[in-house]
Design a protein around this motif. Structure first.
Motif, PDB file in Angstrom:
ATOM      1  N   UNK A 166      -5.275  36.627  22.408  1.00  0.00           N
ATOM      2  CA  UNK A 166      -4.237  36.794  23.414  1.00  0.00           C
ATOM      3  C   UNK A 166      -2.834  36.788  22.859  1.00  0.00           C
ATOM      4  N   UNK A 167      -2.690  36.638  21.545  1.00  0.00           N
ATOM      5  CA  UNK A 167      -1.358  36.586  20.950  1.00  0.00           C
ATOM      6  C   UNK A 167      -1.269  37.514  19.747  1.00  0.00           C
ATOM      7  N   UNK A 168      -0.041  37.827  19.376  1.00  0.00           N
ATOM      8  CA  UNK A 168       0.208  38.588  18.163  1.00  0.00           C
ATOM      9  C   UNK A 168      -0.562  39.888  18.110  1.00  0.00           C
ATOM     10  N   UNK A 169      -1.236  40.105  16.986  1.00  0.00           N
ATOM     11  CA  UNK A 169      -1.967  41.350  16.762  1.00  0.00           C
ATOM     12  C   UNK A 169      -3.433  41.239  17.146  1.00  0.00           C
ATOM     13  N   UNK A 170      -3.847  40.094  17.688  1.00  0.00           N
ATOM     14  CA  UNK A 170      -5.251  39.915  18.048  1.00  0.00           C
ATOM     15  C   UNK A 170      -5.654  40.922  19.132  1.00  0.00           C
ATOM     16  N   UNK A 171      -6.817  41.526  18.936  1.00  0.00           N
ATOM     17  CA  UNK A 171      -7.333  42.479  19.913  1.00  0.00           C
ATOM     18  C   UNK A 171      -8.282  41.802  20.898  1.00  0.00           C
ATOM     19  N   UNK A 172      -8.409  40.482  20.776  1.00  0.00           N
ATOM     20  CA  UNK A 172      -9.328  39.714  21.615  1.00  0.00           C
ATOM     21  C   UNK A 172      -8.533  39.000  22.708  1.00  0.00           C
ATOM     22  N   UNK A 173      -9.016  39.078  23.932  1.00  0.00           N
ATOM     23  CA  UNK A 173      -8.368  38.361  25.030  1.00  0.00           C
ATOM     24  C   UNK A 173      -8.579  36.864  24.874  1.00  0.00           C
ATOM     25  N   UNK A 174      -7.595  36.101  25.310  1.00  0.00           N
ATOM     26  CA  UNK A 174      -7.710  34.655  25.232  1.00  0.00           C
ATOM     27  C   UNK A 174      -6.801  33.994  26.238  1.00  0.00           C
ATOM     28  N   UNK A 175      -7.010  32.705  26.450  1.00  0.00           N
ATOM     29  CA  UNK A 175      -6.202  31.947  27.397  1.00  0.00           C
ATOM     30  C   UNK A 175      -5.627  30.715  26.716  1.00  0.00           C
ATOM     31  N   UNK A 176      -4.580  30.190  27.307  1.00  0.00           N
ATOM     32  CA  UNK A 176      -4.007  28.954  26.803  1.00  0.00           C
ATOM     33  C   UNK A 176      -5.017  27.817  26.904  1.00  0.00           C
ATOM     34  N   UNK A 177      -5.762  27.774  28.004  1.00  0.00           N
ATOM     35  CA  UNK A 177      -6.741  26.710  28.204  1.00  0.00           C
ATOM     36  C   UNK A 177      -7.840  26.736  27.150  1.00  0.00           C
ATOM     37  N   UNK A 178      -8.130  27.921  26.612  1.00  0.00           N
ATOM     38  CA  UNK A 178      -9.183  28.028  25.604  1.00  0.00           C
ATOM     39  C   UNK A 178      -8.695  27.946  24.173  1.00  0.00           C
ATOM     40  N   UNK A 179      -7.379  27.783  23.984  1.00  0.00           N
ATOM     41  CA  UNK A 179      -6.810  27.834  22.638  1.00  0.00           C
ATOM     42  C   UNK A 179      -7.313  26.708  21.747  1.00  0.00           C
ATOM     43  N   UNK A 180      -7.393  25.484  22.281  1.00  0.00           N
ATOM     44  CA  UNK A 180      -7.786  24.340  21.458  1.00  0.00           C
ATOM     45  C   UNK A 180      -9.203  24.501  20.924  1.00  0.00           C
ATOM     46  N   UNK A 181     -10.131  24.926  21.788  1.00  0.00           N
ATOM     47  CA  UNK A 181     -11.513  25.098  21.347  1.00  0.00           C
ATOM     48  C   UNK A 181     -11.616  26.226  20.320  1.00  0.00           C
TER      49      UNK A 181
END
Length: 262
Positions: free
Chosen positions: A49-64
């Motif tokens: 979900x950030x930068x050049x990543x092509x993968x979706x992500x969430x803040x809630x899932x960042x730690x894991x």
């Protein structure tokens, strides 16, 4: 070493995980840190979900996600260096996976321990993200934000590599930032300061008045971790750019503290 969007600079020494602010790419975000931590293993990675990543992500899932990354690299526990939203992610990683975090350097972090401030931030970015989705409006917003950042940068007289890093952020992806911030209010409401682990920690706060919500939130974070707050004259939210030498020295000092404790 480079693999699957992850670069680890250095073959030995204390692992250091860099977490940039907003939804920015990690590469080049912290001028001088990788080079100045030559005796460490510095992890450069764009979480989903950030930068050049092509993968979706969430803040809630960042730690894991980061915990899994550390396990995969076999390099925990790490010293986390996080700025702004990256600092908030560092706090969440320490809370959810304290065994993975050896220490923290939080650079004017988003105060994820303050639900009111987080709610305001989420509303603001949601509105900007919605406006940026309107045909023709996105370009106007992007140009206005870029012009503001360029004017501010010219007044600061930053080191050349720091100026380049700040101007790079002028090309902000507003919808991506809104997605990166989404959910921070709920995450903040679920965070209890007494649940944070005691680890070596430094919270660097910008040069602002002591009574501000940001300063108070930073002081509470430092107290919860058993760490300390530092502030340098003239430091702004981008403290790693207007005080790069002090930032590097602070990270090196904390790494030394972690090594001495090991």
């Amino acid at each position: 070493m480079q693999s699957d969007g992850v670069r680890v600079h250095g073959a030995s020494g204390q692992p250091v995980l860099l977490l940039p602010g907003g939804a920015e790419a990690c590469d080049g975000f912290f001028p001088g840190l990788v080079e100045g931590l030559a005796d460490c293993r510095v992890i450069v990675h764009d979480r989903p979900g950030t930068g050049t990543s092509a993968v979706d992500g969430t803040l809630a899932g960042a730690a894991d996600h980061l915990s899994d990354l550390i396990d995969r690299l076999g390099c925990g526990p790490v010293v986390v260096v996080g700025q702004s939203l990256g600092g908030a992610v560092g706090v969440l990683l320490a809370r959810a996976h304290p065994e993975q975090v050896a220490g923290l350097v939080l650079l004017d972090p988003t105060i994820v321990n303050d639900p009111r401030t987080c709610a305001l931030l989420e509303r603001m970015t949601r509105v900007l993200g919605a406006l940026a989705s309107v045909p023709g409006v996105r370009g106007v917003l992007t140009r206005l934000l870029r012009a503001s950042i360029v004017r501010s940068t010219r007044k600061q007289h930053l080191r050349p590599d720091c100026e380049a890093a700040q101007l790079k952020m002028a090309d902000i992806d507003i919808p991506q930032l809104a997605r990166a911030v989404r959910g921070i209010t709920e995450v903040s409401r679920g965070l209890r300061e007494p649940d944070l682990p005691r680890v070596p920690a430094v919270v660097v706060t910008a040069d602002r008045k002591p009574a501000t919500a940001m300063r108070r939130g930073h002081e509470r974070l430092a107290t919860a971790f058993g760490g300390r707050v530092v502030s340098w004259p003239g430091a702004t939210h981008g403290v790693h750019l207007d005080h790069p030498d002090e930032t590097l020295a602070t990270v090196r000092e904390l790494v030394g503290q972690v090594n001495a404790k090991a």
